[in-house]
Each structure stands twice: as structure tokens, then as C-alpha cells.
Design an enzyme around this catalytic site. Sequence first.
Site, PDB file in Angstrom:
ATOM      1  N   GLY A 106       2.233  -5.109  -5.533  1.00 16.99           N
ATOM      2  CA  GLY A 106       3.305  -4.166  -5.113  1.00 16.99           C
ATOM      3  C   GLY A 106       4.068  -5.602  -5.233  1.00 16.99           C
TER       4      GLY A 106
ATOM      5  N   TYR B 229       0.830   4.850  10.371  1.00 19.18           N
ATOM      6  CA  TYR B 229       1.088   3.030   9.728  1.00 19.18           C
ATOM      7  C   TYR B 229      -0.465   2.051  10.756  1.00 19.18           C
ATOM      8  CZ  TYR B 229       2.807  -0.931   8.124  1.00 19.18           C
ATOM      9  OH  TYR B 229       3.093  -2.958   7.720  1.00 19.18           O
TER      10      TYR B 229
HETATM   11  P1  NAD Z   1       7.567  -3.766   0.982  1.00 16.46           P
HETATM   12  O1  NAD Z   1       7.591  -1.770   1.829  1.00 16.46           O
HETATM   13  O2  NAD Z   1       9.019  -4.375   0.771  1.00 16.46           O
HETATM   14  O3  NAD Z   1       6.898  -3.740  -0.328  1.00 16.46           O
HETATM   15  C1  NAD Z   1       5.736  -2.738  -0.457  1.00 16.46           C
HETATM   16  C2  NAD Z   1       5.661  -3.004  -1.982  1.00 16.46           C
HETATM   17  O4  NAD Z   1       5.404  -2.172  -2.666  1.00 16.46           O
HETATM   18  C3  NAD Z   1       7.474  -2.428  -2.888  1.00 16.46           C
HETATM   19  O5  NAD Z   1       7.703  -3.239  -3.841  1.00 16.46           O
HETATM   20  C4  NAD Z   1       6.825  -0.577  -3.551  1.00 16.46           C
HETATM   21  O6  NAD Z   1       7.395  -0.639  -4.835  1.00 16.46           O
HETATM   22  C5  NAD Z   1       5.155  -1.333  -4.034  1.00 16.46           C
HETATM   23  N1  NAD Z   1       4.435  -0.149  -3.691  1.00 16.46           N
HETATM   24  C6  NAD Z   1       4.565   0.783  -2.484  1.00 16.46           C
HETATM   25  N2  NAD Z   1       3.335   1.823  -3.328  1.00 16.46           N
HETATM   26  C7  NAD Z   1       3.187   1.672  -4.327  1.00 16.46           C
HETATM   27  C8  NAD Z   1       2.280   1.688  -5.052  1.00 16.46           C
HETATM   28  N3  NAD Z   1       1.851   3.196  -5.391  1.00 16.46           N
HETATM   29  N4  NAD Z   1       1.532   1.441  -6.041  1.00 16.46           N
HETATM   30  C9  NAD Z   1       2.514   0.283  -6.785  1.00 16.46           C
HETATM   31  N5  NAD Z   1       2.637  -0.894  -5.786  1.00 16.46           N
HETATM   32  C10 NAD Z   1       3.505   0.324  -4.601  1.00 16.46           C
HETATM   33  O7  NAD Z   1       6.654  -3.873   1.991  1.00 16.46           O
HETATM   34  P2  NAD Z   1       6.152  -5.357   3.079  1.00 16.46           P
HETATM   35  O8  NAD Z   1       7.084  -5.144   3.564  1.00 16.46           O
HETATM   36  O9  NAD Z   1       6.964  -6.290   1.028  1.00 16.46           O
HETATM   37  O10 NAD Z   1       4.867  -5.807   2.756  1.00 16.46           O
HETATM   38  C11 NAD Z   1       3.876  -6.143   2.265  1.00 16.46           C
HETATM   39  C12 NAD Z   1       2.633  -5.804   2.597  1.00 16.46           C
HETATM   40  O11 NAD Z   1       3.192  -6.454   4.005  1.00 16.46           O
HETATM   41  C13 NAD Z   1       1.548  -4.015   3.634  1.00 16.46           C
HETATM   42  O12 NAD Z   1       0.675  -4.203   4.088  1.00 16.46           O
HETATM   43  C14 NAD Z   1       3.229  -4.182   5.556  1.00 16.46           C
HETATM   44  O13 NAD Z   1       2.132  -3.421   5.994  1.00 16.46           O
HETATM   45  C15 NAD Z   1       2.897  -5.750   5.887  1.00 16.46           C
HETATM   46  N6  NAD Z   1       3.632  -6.476   6.559  1.00 16.46           N
HETATM   47  C16 NAD Z   1       4.929  -5.942   6.792  1.00 16.46           C
HETATM   48  C17 NAD Z   1       4.959  -6.705   6.781  1.00 16.46           C
HETATM   49  C18 NAD Z   1       7.014  -6.877   7.203  1.00 16.46           C
HETATM   50  O14 NAD Z   1       8.035  -7.118   8.569  1.00 16.46           O
HETATM   51  N7  NAD Z   1       7.783  -6.419   6.006  1.00 16.46           N
HETATM   52  C19 NAD Z   1       5.099  -6.612   8.574  1.00 16.46           C
HETATM   53  C20 NAD Z   1       3.980  -6.749   8.787  1.00 16.46           C
HETATM   54  C21 NAD Z   1       2.827  -6.620   7.766  1.00 16.46           C
HETATM   55  C1  AKB Z   2       7.518  -2.004  10.219  1.00 20.83           C
HETATM   56  O1  AKB Z   2       7.760  -2.372  11.183  1.00 20.83           O
HETATM   57  O2  AKB Z   2       6.789  -1.230   9.327  1.00 20.83           O
HETATM   58  C2  AKB Z   2       6.806  -3.865   9.462  1.00 20.83           C
HETATM   59  C3  AKB Z   2       5.546  -4.397  10.094  1.00 20.83           C
HETATM   60  C4  AKB Z   2       5.788  -4.745  11.367  1.00 20.83           C
HETATM   61  O3  AKB Z   2       4.960  -3.311  10.149  1.00 20.83           O
HETATM   62  N1  AKB Z   2       8.012  -4.668   9.634  1.00 20.83           N
END
Ligand code: NAD
Ligand code: AKB
Length: 319
Positions: free
Chosen positions: A8, A142
Site C-alpha cells: 500500500g 473501519y
Molecule cells: P490511503 O487510502 O491513502 O492509501 C492506502 C493505499 O492502499 C492506497 O495506495 C491503495 O491503492 C492501497 N490499497 C487499497 N487496497 C489495496 C489492496 N487490496 N491491495 C494493495 N493495496 C491496496 O491510506 P493512508 O492514509 O496512506 O493509510 C495507511 C494506513 O494508515 C492505513 O492502515 C490507515 O488506516 C492508517 N491510518 C491513516 C490515517 C490518515 O489520516 N491517513 C490515520 C490513521 C491511520
Molecule cells: C480516517 O479519517 O479514516 C483516517 C483516520 C483518522 O484513521 N484519517
Amino acid sequence: MKNILIIGSLGQLGSEIAIRLRQLYGNDHVVLTDIRSDTNQELIASGPFCVVDCRDGKALSDLVVKHKIDTIYHLAAILSATAEKNPLQAWDVNMNGLMTALEIARIHKCALFTPSSIGAFGPTTPKKFTPQDTIQRPTSMYGVSKVAGELLCDYYHHKYDVDTRGVRYPGIISSLTPPGGGTTDYAIEIYYAALRDHHYECFLQGDTYLDMMYMPDAVNAAVQIMEADPSKLRHRNAFNVAAMSFCPEEQAAYIRTHIPNFTISYRVDPVKQAIADSWPDSLEDYAARVEWGWKPTYDLARMTSDMIQTIRKRMKGEK
Ligand code: NAD
Ligand code: AKB
């Protein structure tokens, strides 16, 4: 020397963690994967990259063997707002993707980083300075997948001695790669709208407090926890990490210090508002500070200056 696999890697967090890890360990030592390849072409071209579904254990295992991988960053997931539209798909990707990564880490003896989220908390969790160890009864799909993921990572550590580690990220704010369908996405959109239109219509109520973090701190957390002395880690898979807590009204006020004619209005999305209302206002992150030295560097004022400067430059076509 570490050999790292990122699953990812083209998302909001993955793209910036990938850049930092390639700077630290060398481009050829950081193998990137994602289910798509239609974005971040410069990053893709900078080292090994493969299109792989995170649930495809065989393809990922082959990559681990081929590149002698010892550390995995598992970042593929469906985020909160998108997950609420398609809960079954979110469960499938979030749980089977994580289970695949855990099995590969077990079989090939890799360390594994997986982020949890403030979404792992729910309406019965204490809302202010939410403790590290507390009630977790989330009401979004989620959140359900994030709590299950925290428990699964603990299980693989206790049962199989897999070196699993993770943090509960707040909403992450950044400008390189657009966010992937979360409830906290408003806090990024607002900067683009402020610079483009001097106005933003917000999908959350103005007084909705949530924890947020600027990307450089989020990347530091991911790198630091994987470098931490394992003997000091008591919580391992779900460290609260905090940097700032604010609501849309406050963020708008800080933006006005740079763009005085900026205005904000509200058209509340009931699904996203319900998710935000079920999450904490602010986290307490003492365990992360004590167990591996977590310390954020950006507050709302510093992040706002940097976001506005960076997006302004990009809009003018500068690097
Ligand atoms: P994002 O949605 O920006 O990126 C996720 C990536 O995963 C994308 O590039 C997508 O193409 C890829 N993906 C989706 N389905 C897939 C699959 N089946 N196989 C392979 N790749 C796949 O998410 P992010 O913001 O980069 O989040 C990354 C991690 O951090 C996640 O676990 C998310 O829950 C966690 N997280 C993010 C935030 C935030 O604010 N961005 C906050 C808390 C936790
Ligand atoms: C979301 O809003 O889903 C993410 C998170 C806080 O996990 N940015």
C-alpha cells in the site's frame, strides 16, 4: 542493512514513508507494492515496484524471498468514510490484507509495522486525553477492523514471537498525496480551498474536535518505532501518538492569519459527522513518549504555515 517491503505504498502515508525509507536505507533496499500504479510516477521509478493485491500471499511471499525482506510496512487499507459506504469490502481488505502480512511475517521472520487509528475508539471511550489502555467499542466498520487488527498483531507477537509494532495515528495532514477517503480529510481540503477560492464548505460541524498530525511527524513515528529497542516496548501494536487537537473553526482562524479574507461555511455530512462524534477529541500519548521517545515537532500554527507555503508553491508550478 534493512530490506523493506511496503504494502500500500502509493497512498497518503505510504508515499511519504517510502521516500523517507529509501533515503535512509537506499532505493534498492525498499520494495514498493500497491494495487494500482496510476499515481506517484517519480516514486515508482525511483526503485523496485510491483502491482500486488495485499491479499495475494503467494505474490508477496515471492517478493519477500526474492528481495531478502526483513521488515514489512503494511499500509494498505480502506479508510473510515469509504469503509462506511462498503463495509464488506473494507472488512475483506483490512482484515485479510493484515492477516496475509502477519502470516508472511511469521513464516519469513520479518518485523511488521501496521498503523491503527483514533478510529479504534468509540462513543463510550473517554473523549478528552483518551488514555492508552481504555474502552474500545467503535461503531464504524473501519474502527471494528482497526481494533481487530490491534488484537491480531498482539496475538502474533505473543503466540509466534513476530516482531509486530504500530501506532494509533490521528488524522494525518499532508500535501504530497491526496488522502484516501477518511473522515479527517476536511483538514487537508480546507488548505487547498483557502488558496484557490478563499472559501471552504466543511462537511463536519465547526466545533468538532479531533486529533491531527502533520506528515513529517507521522513518518518519524513510523521510522522511530521500528528502530526502537524491543525490550522497552510494552504496548507494541497500538501506541497512542498525539500532536495537536483542533476543530474546523480554529483551523479556519489560523488560516486567516495567512489569508485574511478566508471564509468557512458548513454543510454537514451526517455519516462523517457521526464517525467524527464517536472518536476522541484528543489522545494522551505518555506510553509512546516513555517507551520509545515519541515527540511531535509540528503544532497547528507551524503546520498551517508550511501547508500554505507548500501548496502555494505547487500551484505556481514550483517544486
Ligand atoms: P490511503 O487510502 O491513502 O492509501 C492506502 C493505499 O492502499 C492506497 O495506495 C491503495 O491503492 C492501497 N490499497 C487499497 N487496497 C489495496 C489492496 N487490496 N491491495 C494493495 N493495496 C491496496 O491510506 P493512508 O492514509 O496512506 O493509510 C495507511 C494506513 O494508515 C492505513 O492502515 C490507515 O488506516 C492508517 N491510518 C491513516 C490515517 C490518515 O489520516 N491517513 C490515520 C490513521 C491511520
Ligand atoms: C480516517 O479519517 O479514516 C483516517 C483516520 C483518522 O484513521 N484519517
